[in-house]
Design a protein around this motif. Structure first.
Motif, mmCIF file in Angstrom:
data_model
loop_
_atom_site.group_PDB
_atom_site.id
_atom_site.type_symbol
_atom_site.label_atom_id
_atom_site.label_comp_id
_atom_site.label_asym_id
_atom_site.label_seq_id
_atom_site.Cartn_x
_atom_site.Cartn_y
_atom_site.Cartn_z
ATOM 1 N N MET A 55 0.851 -1.202 0.000
ATOM 2 C CA MET A 55 0.000 0.000 0.000
ATOM 3 C C MET A 55 0.879 1.241 0.000
ATOM 4 S SD MET A 55 -2.734 1.257 2.853
ATOM 5 C CE MET A 55 -3.847 -0.098 2.512
ATOM 6 N N ALA A 56 0.580 2.180 -0.911
ATOM 7 C CA ALA A 56 1.314 3.436 -0.949
ATOM 8 C C ALA A 56 0.652 4.423 -0.037
ATOM 9 C CB ALA A 56 1.383 3.963 -2.381
ATOM 10 N N MET A 57 1.428 5.438 0.360
ATOM 11 C CA MET A 57 0.873 6.499 1.199
ATOM 12 C C MET A 57 -0.339 7.033 0.507
ATOM 13 S SD MET A 57 2.372 7.299 3.940
ATOM 14 C CE MET A 57 1.823 8.957 4.037
ATOM 15 N N PRO A 58 0.115 5.426 0.524
ATOM 16 C CA PRO A 58 0.103 5.098 -0.079
ATOM 17 C C PRO A 58 1.180 5.662 -0.807
ATOM 18 C CG PRO A 58 -1.510 4.378 -0.153
ATOM 19 C CD PRO A 58 -1.264 5.070 0.574
ATOM 20 N N PHE B 26 -23.913 11.352 -5.616
ATOM 21 C CA PHE B 26 -22.945 10.267 -5.709
ATOM 22 C C PHE B 26 -23.020 9.429 -4.447
ATOM 23 C CE2 PHE B 26 -20.798 13.428 -3.211
ATOM 24 C CZ PHE B 26 -19.968 12.735 -2.346
ATOM 25 N N SER B 27 -22.510 8.228 -4.540
ATOM 26 C CA SER B 27 -22.351 7.380 -3.367
ATOM 27 C C SER B 27 -20.875 7.038 -3.245
ATOM 28 C CB SER B 27 -23.187 6.093 -3.507
ATOM 29 O OG SER B 27 -22.715 5.324 -4.606
ATOM 30 N N THR B 28 -20.469 6.607 -2.067
ATOM 31 C CA THR B 28 -19.074 6.230 -1.866
ATOM 32 C C THR B 28 -18.968 4.722 -1.713
ATOM 33 O OG1 THR B 28 -19.300 6.584 0.523
ATOM 34 C CG2 THR B 28 -18.434 8.413 -0.792
ATOM 35 N N ALA B 29 -17.783 4.210 -2.022
ATOM 36 C CA ALA B 29 -17.513 2.779 -1.882
ATOM 37 C C ALA B 29 -16.083 2.619 -1.388
ATOM 38 C CB ALA B 29 -17.702 2.055 -3.215
ATOM 39 N N PRO B 30 -15.846 1.668 -0.488
ATOM 40 C CA PRO B 30 -14.482 1.462 0.010
ATOM 41 C C PRO B 30 -13.582 0.870 -1.064
ATOM 42 C CG PRO B 30 -15.963 -0.227 0.867
ATOM 43 C CD PRO B 30 -16.822 0.773 0.152
ATOM 44 N N SER B 31 -12.336 1.308 -1.069
ATOM 45 C CA SER B 31 -11.394 0.801 -2.060
ATOM 46 C C SER B 31 -9.979 0.986 -1.515
ATOM 47 C CB SER B 31 -11.577 1.538 -3.393
ATOM 48 O OG SER B 31 -10.802 0.922 -4.406
ATOM 49 N N SER B 32 -8.995 0.730 -2.381
ATOM 50 C CA SER B 32 -7.596 0.881 -2.005
ATOM 51 C C SER B 32 -6.814 1.421 -3.186
ATOM 52 C CB SER B 32 -7.005 -0.463 -1.567
ATOM 53 O OG SER B 32 -6.932 -1.351 -2.673
ATOM 54 N N ASN B 33 -5.593 1.855 -2.941
ATOM 55 C CA ASN B 33 -4.762 2.376 -4.018
ATOM 56 C C ASN B 33 -4.530 1.341 -5.111
ATOM 57 O OD1 ASN B 33 -4.401 4.949 -2.963
ATOM 58 N ND2 ASN B 33 -2.602 4.374 -1.787
ATOM 59 N N HIS B 34 -4.466 0.074 -4.730
ATOM 60 C CA HIS B 34 -4.194 -0.975 -5.710
ATOM 61 C C HIS B 34 -5.328 -1.113 -6.724
ATOM 62 C CE1 HIS B 34 -0.721 -2.196 -3.403
ATOM 63 N NE2 HIS B 34 -1.466 -2.296 -2.318
ATOM 64 N N LEU C 161 -6.083 6.822 -4.544
ATOM 65 C CA LEU C 161 -7.486 7.202 -4.388
ATOM 66 C C LEU C 161 -7.596 8.706 -4.179
ATOM 67 C CD1 LEU C 161 -8.813 4.378 -2.014
ATOM 68 C CD2 LEU C 161 -9.064 4.553 -4.493
ATOM 69 N N PRO C 162 -8.785 9.260 -4.507
ATOM 70 C CA PRO C 162 -9.986 8.585 -4.976
ATOM 71 C C PRO C 162 -10.021 8.458 -6.495
ATOM 72 C CG PRO C 162 -10.475 10.879 -4.668
ATOM 73 C CD PRO C 162 -9.034 10.702 -4.257
ATOM 74 N N PHE C 163 -10.994 7.685 -6.974
ATOM 75 C CA PHE C 163 -11.368 7.714 -8.382
ATOM 76 C C PHE C 163 -12.876 7.528 -8.450
ATOM 77 C CE2 PHE C 163 -10.821 3.179 -7.669
ATOM 78 C CZ PHE C 163 -11.807 2.582 -8.441
ATOM 79 N N LEU C 164 -13.465 7.960 -9.549
ATOM 80 C CA LEU C 164 -14.918 7.962 -9.677
ATOM 81 C C LEU C 164 -15.360 7.203 -10.919
ATOM 82 C CD1 LEU C 164 -17.423 10.725 -8.915
ATOM 83 C CD2 LEU C 164 -17.361 9.906 -11.271
ATOM 84 N N LEU C 165 -16.384 6.383 -10.765
ATOM 85 C CA LEU C 165 -17.037 5.742 -11.911
ATOM 86 C C LEU C 165 -18.337 6.479 -12.173
ATOM 87 C CD1 LEU C 165 -16.618 1.884 -11.457
ATOM 88 C CD2 LEU C 165 -15.402 3.416 -13.002
ATOM 89 N N PRO C 166 -18.425 7.170 -13.301
ATOM 90 C CA PRO C 166 -19.645 7.940 -13.598
ATOM 91 C C PRO C 166 -20.850 7.038 -13.788
ATOM 92 C CG PRO C 166 -17.792 8.618 -14.982
ATOM 93 C CD PRO C 166 -17.391 7.336 -14.327
ATOM 94 N N ALA C 167 -22.012 7.606 -13.577
ATOM 95 C CA ALA C 167 -23.257 6.866 -13.785
ATOM 96 C C ALA C 167 -23.384 6.471 -15.248
ATOM 97 C CB ALA C 167 -24.447 7.736 -13.369
#
Length: 318
Positions: A1-4, A106-114, A121-127
């Motif tokens: 994981m990077a400072m990720p 928008f809604s949020t979802a847990p994720s990681s740098n990988h 992070l972050p990144f967004l997936l458009p509708a």
């Protein structure tokens, strides 16, 4: 994981220069196409077995089912994501706040740098409202492109969110990106008193294996140390010096804000307000992060207008 290296596979061509192939007088009349024709016995087998197209496999259980909304992937927990709570990571919280400023759902979802296309992070997936959205490659919006994407998506009926054109903008932004960030990195990643909080936020969610957790903890602290020494241009990290610089930064930001609601005397909060909020919100103990030692938060509490700014963002947008 990077400072990720590109994996180059050698292709060895067969040398046929020394091979002798006997020719047949009748072979000249055969077409080259015959060389690639399916042998009759094999063809008869395929004729008896019709081609069947199977249905597509179902999506993985963790795949987003409702593609009718924008999804921002951030450092957060499953529970916090379901309840729309702020991320515990400043870089992620900044964009959560900015999306709120623009009234974009928008809604949020847990994720990681990988899992991020850019490695952070972050990144967004458009509708995506199209019927075949499951079969299309979605274009993720990484953090470096989020500001442009948000501006393009702004509804025509929504009030405009202006960005400051003040010549001092970059100078004040550097206070956040350098002095306050350095103090934040030290307090969370390197201060032994906050080892439990670091473990809870970034280590335990990755693995339950104690050896893996130990390795992750080492990687995180090492990454923070490298970033700090690089930013300071020194191999020596002095906590008192970092906190002194952060205190000066908070004082400068407090003077800049003055008695105004938003920075640079704008009528509505801008990205700069989101940047400030991303730190101040996480340093204020209101049922948020359970700091073992929050020296940086103590410096912040000396500036009432910065605290009111944090409260204003929460009450109006979160």
């Amino acid at each position: 994981m990077a400072m990720p290296d590109d994996d180059t596979t050698a292709v060895n061509a067969a040398d046929t220069s020394n091979r002798h192939v006997s020719s047949n007088k009748g072979s000249g009349s055969r077409s080259w196409r015959d060389l690639f024709a399916i042998p009759p016995p094999v063809k008869r087998v395929f004729d008896k077995v019709p081609l069947v197209t199977y249905e597509a496999n179902e999506l993985p259980a963790r795949a987003p089912r409702d593609r009718g909304e924008n999804v921002l992937y951030v450092f957060t927990t499953e529970d916090d994501a379901q309840n729309g709570r702020p991320s515990f990571n400043p870089s992620c919280l900044r964009w959560q706040a900015y999306l709120k400023f623009h009234s974009l759902p928008f809604s949020t979802a847990p994720s990681s740098n990988h899992a991020s296309p850019s490695g952070s992070l972050p990144f967004l997936l458009p509708a995506d409202h199209s019927s075949d959205s499951y079969f299309k490659t979605q274009e993720a919006v990484t953090s470096s492109k989020l500001k442009k994407w948000i501006t393009q998506q702004r509804r025509k009926d929504a009030a405009a969110v202006s960005e400051s054109e003040d010549v001092r903008y970059e100078a004040y932004a550097s206070l956040l990106d350098n002095r306050i960030r350095r103090a934040w990195l030290y307090q969370l990643y390197l201060n032994p008193a906050n080892a439990t909080l670091l473990h809870e936020l970034y280590i335990a969610p990755c693995s339950s294996n104690p050896f893996v957790q130990l390795a992750i903890a080492h990687q995180l602290r090492d990454a923070a140390t490298i970033e700090l020494t690089k930013s300071l241009a020194s191999e020596t990290i002095v906590e008192d010096e970092l906190m002194r610089e952060a205190d000066e930064a908070f004082s400068a930001l407090s003077q800049l804000l003055g008695k105004n609601d938003w920075f640079f005397e704008l009528d509505r909060p801008s990205l700069f307000d989101a940047n400030v909020f991303s730190y101040t919100h996480l340093l204020v103990d209101q049922g948020g992060l359970q700091w073992g030692e929050n020296r940086l938060g103590g410096l912040l509490k000396q500036h009432e207008n910065l605290l009111r700014h944090q409260e204003r963002v929460v009450s109006m947008y979160l």
